[in-house]
Design a protein around this motif. Structure first.
Motif, short mmCIF file in Angstrom:
data_model
loop_
_atom_site.label_atom_id
_atom_site.label_comp_id
_atom_site.label_asym_id
_atom_site.label_seq_id
_atom_site.Cartn_x
_atom_site.Cartn_y
_atom_site.Cartn_z
N MET A 1 0.82 -1.21 0.00
CA MET A 1 0.00 0.00 0.00
C MET A 1 0.86 1.26 0.00
N GLU A 2 0.17 2.42 -0.08
CA GLU A 2 0.86 3.71 -0.12
C GLU A 2 1.21 4.24 1.27
N ALA A 3 0.89 3.47 2.31
CA ALA A 3 1.14 3.93 3.68
C ALA A 3 2.60 3.70 4.05
N LYS A 4 3.47 4.53 3.53
CA LYS A 4 4.92 4.36 3.72
C LYS A 4 5.43 5.05 4.99
N LEU A 5 4.73 6.09 5.44
CA LEU A 5 5.18 6.84 6.61
C LEU A 5 4.84 6.10 7.90
N SER A 6 5.67 6.26 8.91
CA SER A 6 5.41 5.65 10.20
C SER A 6 4.30 6.41 10.92
N ILE A 7 3.77 5.80 11.98
CA ILE A 7 2.73 6.46 12.77
C ILE A 7 3.25 7.77 13.36
N ALA A 8 4.46 7.73 13.90
CA ALA A 8 5.04 8.94 14.48
C ALA A 8 5.22 10.03 13.44
N ASP A 9 5.67 9.67 12.23
CA ASP A 9 5.85 10.66 11.17
C ASP A 9 4.53 11.33 10.81
N CYS A 10 3.47 10.53 10.74
CA CYS A 10 2.16 11.07 10.39
C CYS A 10 1.64 12.03 11.46
N LEU A 11 1.78 11.64 12.72
CA LEU A 11 1.31 12.49 13.81
C LEU A 11 2.10 13.79 13.88
N ILE A 12 3.42 13.69 13.65
CA ILE A 12 4.26 14.90 13.65
C ILE A 12 3.86 15.80 12.48
N ALA A 13 3.64 15.21 11.30
CA ALA A 13 3.25 16.00 10.13
C ALA A 13 1.93 16.72 10.37
N LEU A 14 0.96 16.03 10.97
CA LEU A 14 -0.32 16.66 11.27
C LEU A 14 -0.15 17.77 12.31
N GLY A 15 0.73 17.56 13.28
CA GLY A 15 1.00 18.60 14.27
C GLY A 15 1.64 19.82 13.64
N VAL A 16 2.57 19.60 12.73
CA VAL A 16 3.22 20.71 12.03
C VAL A 16 2.21 21.48 11.20
N LEU A 17 1.33 20.77 10.50
CA LEU A 17 0.29 21.44 9.71
C LEU A 17 -0.65 22.24 10.60
N TYR A 18 -0.98 21.67 11.77
CA TYR A 18 -1.86 22.39 12.70
C TYR A 18 -1.24 23.72 13.12
N VAL A 19 0.03 23.69 13.50
CA VAL A 19 0.71 24.91 13.93
C VAL A 19 0.86 25.88 12.75
N ALA A 20 1.28 25.35 11.60
CA ALA A 20 1.54 26.21 10.43
C ALA A 20 0.26 26.90 9.95
N PHE A 21 -0.83 26.16 9.84
CA PHE A 21 -2.08 26.77 9.37
C PHE A 21 -2.63 27.77 10.38
N ASN A 22 -2.45 27.52 11.67
CA ASN A 22 -2.89 28.49 12.67
C ASN A 22 -2.08 29.77 12.59
N ILE A 23 -0.77 29.64 12.36
CA ILE A 23 0.07 30.83 12.20
C ILE A 23 -0.36 31.63 10.98
N LEU A 24 -0.63 30.93 9.88
CA LEU A 24 -1.08 31.59 8.66
C LEU A 24 -2.44 32.26 8.87
N ALA A 25 -3.33 31.59 9.64
CA ALA A 25 -4.63 32.19 9.93
C ALA A 25 -4.47 33.45 10.77
#
Length: 330
Positions: free
Chosen positions: A281-305
């Motif tokens: 499958m396409e699920a190549k990233l680890s669980i930790a990588d995915c959670l970190i990526a979502l956390g980074v997006l959360y912070v980044a989009f809030n800063i942009l907002a």
């Protein structure tokens, strides 16, 4: 202290504020606390809106249970249905968060602009207080959804960590998608344009989640969208959490090939483990990588907002609200 009550109906510049130099009676922390109290009270009073919000979560959870109740673990159909159930759960969190958050700032824009014109508070305390006041309500969405669907559908129960991995993935997908909507809502004033535009902006993110098309073969012009797709990271996290080292899943498949010795096609059974299925499958990233990526997006989009709101406030920084006339009744 900053009397926030006057910001709604009074609109008169408060005593102790130097409008020309934009100074405030309350410090930054005081502004956050007062504005948080106002936002929290407002959210608690929206009983009908909250009931509908959580009713939607129950409705989608029941649909998921009706479609995927008691999933099997041995056939290719079971495997495909399990992947579909994971994608459905991830998509529900993303879409519900976007719909709930996209109008948060536009609905308050008029009041926000008038209060900024009166220099009642800074932009950052307002933004932080609204985000913090919404957070408990946002986290309750995946909580309700997870409690209903997890055991009835039959997701991974090999250990308690798998449950919290599923729950954590939905929470991070929810908050990151909500931050994405806040960013869009901070830039667009017109509600109708906003409601129309959000689904259009979501389509590339959804298509590049790894479910509809292989990411290594995607169109070049769309390729950057996968790195900001909350669909991708949320779905990837749920798939890794469900299949990695899961001893309960062993899928039996049949492979046809031509046997030159006997001169005819032969069908042989093959058994795939959960890890072997995961590798396909396409699920190549680890669980930790995915959670970190979502956390980074959360912070980044809030800063942009926040930046978007600051830009909006600068448009009215020279606008001043005149004091209300004093009437004498004697």
């Amino acid at each position: 202290a900053l009397a926030w009550k006057n910001t709604v109906d009074g609109l008169t510049p408060l005593k102790g504020i130097d409008i020309e130099n934009r100074k405030y009676s309350a410090n930054w922390t005081g502004q956050v606390l007062i504005l948080f109290g106002r936002a929290w009270t407002h959210n608690m009073r929206m009983s009908m809106s909250n009931a509908m919000r959580y009713g939607v979560q129950v409705f989608f959870a029941l649909i998921a249970v009706a479609l995927y109740y008691g999933l099997g673990k041995e056939t290719q159909v079971d495997f495909q249905s399990r992947i579909g159930a994971l994608y459905f759960c991830s998509s529900c969190m993303v879409f519900s968060a976007m719909q709930m958050s996209v109008l948060l700032f536009p609905e308050e824009r008029a009041v926000f602009m008038r209060e900024q014109a009166s220099s009642l508070y800074e932009v950052s305390p307002y933004f932080l207080s609204r985000v913090l006041a919404e957070l408990p309500f946002v986290i309750l969405d995946p909580t309700i959804f997870t409690v209903i669907v997890y055991w009835l559908i039959g997701f991974n129960t090999t250990d308690a960590g798998k449950f919290f991995g599923f729950y954590g993935g939905l929470i991070m997908s929810n908050v990151a998608s909500g931050a994405y909507s806040l960013f869009i809502g901070s830039l667009i004033v017109d509600r109708q344009v906003l409601i129309t535009l959000v689904p259009i902006l979501n389509i590339p993110l959804m298509l590049l989640s790894g479910w509809f098309v292989r990411l290594d073969g995607s169109v070049t012009v769309l390729w950057p969208f996968q790195w900001i797709s909350t669909f991708k990271y949320g779905f990837n996290e749920l798939v890794r959490n469900e299949f990695f080292d899961n001893p309960d899943i062993t899928v039996k498949a049949f492979v046809n090939f031509f046997n030159q010795t006997i001169g005819r096609n032969v069908t042989i059974p093959i058994t795939y483990t959960a890890n072997q299925l995961l590798d396909k499958m396409e699920a190549k990233l680890s669980i930790a990588d995915c959670l970190i990526a979502l956390g980074v997006l959360y912070v980044a989009f809030n800063i942009l907002a926040l930046i978007g709101l600051k830009i909006s406030s600068t448009r009215v920084q020279h606008t001043r609200v005149s004091p209300q006339p004093q009437h004498s009744y004697y």
